[in-house]
Design an enzyme around this catalytic site. Structure first.
Site, mmCIF file in Angstrom:
data_model
loop_
_atom_site.group_PDB
_atom_site.id
_atom_site.type_symbol
_atom_site.label_atom_id
_atom_site.label_comp_id
_atom_site.label_asym_id
_atom_site.label_seq_id
_atom_site.Cartn_x
_atom_site.Cartn_y
_atom_site.Cartn_z
ATOM 1 N N TYR A 75 -18.852 9.519 2.865
ATOM 2 C CA TYR A 75 -18.458 10.821 2.318
ATOM 3 C C TYR A 75 -19.329 11.237 1.128
ATOM 4 O O TYR A 75 -19.266 12.389 0.678
ATOM 5 C CB TYR A 75 -16.991 10.832 1.855
ATOM 6 C CG TYR A 75 -15.967 10.565 2.945
ATOM 7 C CD1 TYR A 75 -16.315 10.583 4.292
ATOM 8 C CD2 TYR A 75 -14.642 10.296 2.618
ATOM 9 C CE1 TYR A 75 -15.375 10.329 5.274
ATOM 10 C CE2 TYR A 75 -13.691 10.054 3.600
ATOM 11 C CZ TYR A 75 -14.062 10.057 4.932
ATOM 12 O OH TYR A 75 -13.126 9.808 5.890
ATOM 13 N N GLY A 116 -1.273 8.560 0.796
ATOM 14 C CA GLY A 116 -2.485 8.524 -0.024
ATOM 15 C C GLY A 116 -3.148 9.883 -0.044
ATOM 16 O O GLY A 116 -2.624 10.872 0.491
ATOM 17 N N ALA A 122 2.351 4.442 1.082
ATOM 18 C CA ALA A 122 2.233 5.031 2.424
ATOM 19 C C ALA A 122 1.504 6.367 2.383
ATOM 20 O O ALA A 122 0.749 6.699 3.292
ATOM 21 C CB ALA A 122 3.633 5.220 3.020
ATOM 22 N N LYS A 157 -14.600 2.856 3.162
ATOM 23 C CA LYS A 157 -15.038 2.482 4.516
ATOM 24 C C LYS A 157 -16.527 2.159 4.521
ATOM 25 O O LYS A 157 -17.299 2.824 3.826
ATOM 26 C CB LYS A 157 -14.789 3.628 5.506
ATOM 27 C CG LYS A 157 -13.419 4.272 5.372
ATOM 28 C CD LYS A 157 -13.174 5.359 6.398
ATOM 29 C CE LYS A 157 -11.904 6.120 6.088
ATOM 30 N NZ LYS A 157 -12.014 7.112 5.015
ATOM 31 N N HIS A 217 -15.624 1.940 9.442
ATOM 32 C CA HIS A 217 -15.358 3.369 9.680
ATOM 33 C C HIS A 217 -15.192 3.698 11.163
ATOM 34 O O HIS A 217 -14.430 4.596 11.535
ATOM 35 C CB HIS A 217 -16.510 4.197 9.080
ATOM 36 C CG HIS A 217 -16.136 5.591 8.708
ATOM 37 N ND1 HIS A 217 -16.572 6.199 7.563
ATOM 38 C CD2 HIS A 217 -15.353 6.506 9.331
ATOM 39 C CE1 HIS A 217 -16.079 7.434 7.510
ATOM 40 N NE2 HIS A 217 -15.334 7.636 8.562
ATOM 41 N N MET A 253 0.850 -1.201 0.000
ATOM 42 C CA MET A 253 0.000 0.000 0.000
ATOM 43 C C MET A 253 0.882 1.246 0.000
ATOM 44 O O MET A 253 1.707 1.408 0.904
ATOM 45 C CB MET A 253 -0.874 -0.003 1.264
ATOM 46 C CG MET A 253 -1.724 1.232 1.416
ATOM 47 S SD MET A 253 -2.678 1.234 2.959
ATOM 48 C CE MET A 253 -1.423 1.767 4.128
ATOM 49 N N ASP A 307 -8.164 7.536 -0.434
ATOM 50 C CA ASP A 307 -8.972 7.114 0.717
ATOM 51 C C ASP A 307 -10.328 7.824 0.676
ATOM 52 O O ASP A 307 -10.391 9.045 0.808
ATOM 53 C CB ASP A 307 -8.276 7.470 2.035
ATOM 54 C CG ASP A 307 -9.187 7.170 3.227
ATOM 55 O OD1 ASP A 307 -9.456 5.979 3.463
ATOM 56 O OD2 ASP A 307 -9.651 8.115 3.891
HETATM 57 N N1 LIG Z 1 -11.709 7.559 9.530
HETATM 58 C C1 LIG Z 1 -12.165 8.711 9.939
HETATM 59 O O1 LIG Z 1 -12.986 8.800 10.863
HETATM 60 C C2 LIG Z 1 -11.687 9.955 9.257
HETATM 61 C C3 LIG Z 1 -11.990 11.214 9.813
HETATM 62 C C4 LIG Z 1 -11.495 12.351 9.157
HETATM 63 C C5 LIG Z 1 -10.734 12.212 8.010
HETATM 64 N N2 LIG Z 1 -10.492 10.970 7.480
HETATM 65 C C6 LIG Z 1 -9.691 10.784 6.235
HETATM 66 O O2 LIG Z 1 -8.443 11.458 6.385
HETATM 67 C C7 LIG Z 1 -8.285 12.404 5.337
HETATM 68 C C8 LIG Z 1 -7.458 13.574 5.789
HETATM 69 O O3 LIG Z 1 -7.962 14.147 6.979
HETATM 70 P P1 LIG Z 1 -8.697 15.572 7.042
HETATM 71 O O4 LIG Z 1 -9.329 15.857 5.744
HETATM 72 O O5 LIG Z 1 -9.516 15.545 8.245
HETATM 73 O O6 LIG Z 1 -7.528 16.599 7.365
HETATM 74 P P2 LIG Z 1 -6.113 16.967 6.763
HETATM 75 O O7 LIG Z 1 -5.789 16.196 5.539
HETATM 76 O O8 LIG Z 1 -5.169 16.944 7.905
HETATM 77 O O9 LIG Z 1 -6.352 18.512 6.395
HETATM 78 C C9 LIG Z 1 -7.216 18.878 5.379
HETATM 79 C C10 LIG Z 1 -7.418 20.392 5.467
HETATM 80 O O10 LIG Z 1 -6.161 21.040 5.283
HETATM 81 C C11 LIG Z 1 -6.190 21.898 4.149
HETATM 82 N N3 LIG Z 1 -4.889 21.695 3.510
HETATM 83 C C12 LIG Z 1 -4.514 20.665 2.716
HETATM 84 N N4 LIG Z 1 -3.216 20.762 2.381
HETATM 85 C C13 LIG Z 1 -2.760 21.886 2.974
HETATM 86 C C14 LIG Z 1 -1.492 22.513 2.997
HETATM 87 N N5 LIG Z 1 -0.451 21.990 2.346
HETATM 88 N N6 LIG Z 1 -1.367 23.662 3.719
HETATM 89 C C15 LIG Z 1 -2.433 24.194 4.373
HETATM 90 N N7 LIG Z 1 -3.660 23.639 4.384
HETATM 91 C C16 LIG Z 1 -3.814 22.494 3.691
HETATM 92 C C17 LIG Z 1 -7.380 21.445 3.339
HETATM 93 O O11 LIG Z 1 -7.972 22.503 2.643
HETATM 94 P P3 LIG Z 1 -7.964 22.568 1.016
HETATM 95 O O12 LIG Z 1 -8.784 21.418 0.528
HETATM 96 O O13 LIG Z 1 -8.597 23.891 0.746
HETATM 97 O O14 LIG Z 1 -6.524 22.505 0.596
HETATM 98 C C18 LIG Z 1 -8.330 20.935 4.418
HETATM 99 O O15 LIG Z 1 -9.052 22.009 5.006
HETATM 100 C C19 LIG Z 1 -9.738 12.747 4.983
HETATM 101 O O16 LIG Z 1 -9.871 13.434 3.776
HETATM 102 C C20 LIG Z 1 -10.349 11.381 5.001
HETATM 103 O O17 LIG Z 1 -10.006 10.663 3.823
HETATM 104 C C21 LIG Z 1 -10.959 9.859 8.105
#
Ligand SMILES: NC(=O)c1ccc[n+]([C@@H]2O[C@H](COP(=O)([O-])OP(=O)(O)OC[C@H]3O[C@@H](n4cnc5c(N)ncnc54)[C@H](OP(=O)(O)O)[C@@H]3O)[C@@H](O)[C@H]2O)c1
Length: 309
Positions: free
Chosen positions: A63, A31, A29, A88, A121, A27, A58
């Protein structure tokens, strides 16, 4: 703290140099996440990510954008087997037959016949029997070759223990909230002991700053220690955080719908953090989760039905 899994295959230092899961499936690392990516933006974002070099997406039934993830992958022109697809099962689809059907719903929306990694999930502690039945369905899907690997998300050590006592296949991945302000050392340790890859959601701390999720939160992006380390390497705070995860053997799935930030988040393979820098980031842990407590989640937490394709 370092939880790097030993072995030459587990050196996630180039984007597609994969982690080897406990059933030998490989996988990437790093994604690409799509939580809160609006359906109308998702296909473009996924295509942009794949063009930038990501090979692992992912998503989740919950979603509401699996169809657009599939569309983005097709638009990229890549062969199906070049992209690792993770999705998920939502809690409203837990139960043996319901979860088998959840696979069919997700696969149809994604436009694929096989899913690379299918995970639960959340645990549903109030209805753990249904969580177990859902996991047994994942085991069946694995045995039938409909999925290449199975796992869980938001499982705490006591959920993992209960799962291990009553099912057969060790999850390949446990996807949990993990960023410098919430590092979950006990979960990481439990995962490592069981041979489970820790996958960080909100790897750059999205939950600490995404809009509309409450005021007065401290954004990890603004942290001065991370800012100082970023400056020293001529990188951004987001890149430093992603590098911190990768050097400690975790999988990461940063989300963005912005082409520049999508490219930035995979440009993390040309610098190395020192042990002192890794330790300084570890020391930022506040032990306070941003997301919901996994022990509190049940179908009524989010009243979400997953539609038929
Ligand atoms: N299993 C679960 O319960 C669960 C919960 C939450 C998330 N997830 C998964 O994890 C993934 C990532 O987590 P997340 O979406 O919560 O948070 P994250 O990836 O830590 O942060 C995303 C946020 O950061 C911004 N961003 C992205 N790249 C950036 C950069 N280089 N500099 C500044 N800001 C940046 C994005 O806005 P822009 O889009 O405007 O760039 C968005 O608001 C999710 O998309 C999902 O696939 C899973």
């Amino acid at each position: 703290m370092t939880f790097l899994t030993e072995g030459p295959m587990n050196n996630p230092m180039t984007p597609n140099n994969p982690l080897t899961l406990n059933n030998c499936v490989r996988m990437p690392a790093l994604g690409f996440g799509v939580f809160q990516s609006a359906p109308e933006e998702t296909a473009v974002a996924v295509e942009t990510a794949l063009t930038a070099g990501y090979r692992h997406i992912d998503t989740a039934a919950g979603y509401g954008n699996e169809r657009e993830v599939g569309e983005g992958i097709r638009r990229s022109g890549l062969d199906r087997d070049e992209v690792f697809i993770e999705t998920k099962v939502w809690v409203s689809d837990y139960g043996y037959d319901q979860t088998l059907h959840a696979f069919e719903k997700s696969a149809t929306k994604l436009g694929v016949t096989q899913i690379d990694l299918l995970i639960l999930h959340q645990p549903m502690p109030q209805h753990f029997e249904r969580t177990l039945s859902a996991y047994r369905a994942l085991e069946q899907l694995l045995a039938d070759g409909k999925v290449r690997s199975i796992g869980v998300s938001n499982f705490m050590p006591h959920h993992l223990t209960a799962l291990r006592e009553q099912t057969h296949v060790v999850p390949a991945v446990n996807q949990v909230e993990l960023h410098p302000y919430f590092t979950q050392p006990a979960v990481q340790r439990a995962n490592t002991e069981l041979g489970i890859v820790t996958q960080a959601w909100s790897p750059i701390g999205g939950i600490t700053f995404y809009p509309g999720w409450g005021e007065n939160r401290a954004s990890v992006l603004d942290d001065t220690t991370i800012g100082r380390i970023a400056e020293a390497h001529a990188k951004t705070p987001a890149q430093v955080m992603l590098r911190w995860h990768l050097q400690q053997g975790r999988s990461v799935i940063p989300k963005s719908t912005n082409a520049q930030r999508i490219a930035q988040n995979i440009d993390v393979f040309d610098f190395t953090l020192s042990d002192a820098e890794l330790d300084a980031i570890d020391a930022l842990d506040r032990g306070v989760r941003g997301g919901p407590d996994p022990d509190d989640v049940d179908p009524s937490t989010w009243d979400l039905e997953i539609p038929e394709p």
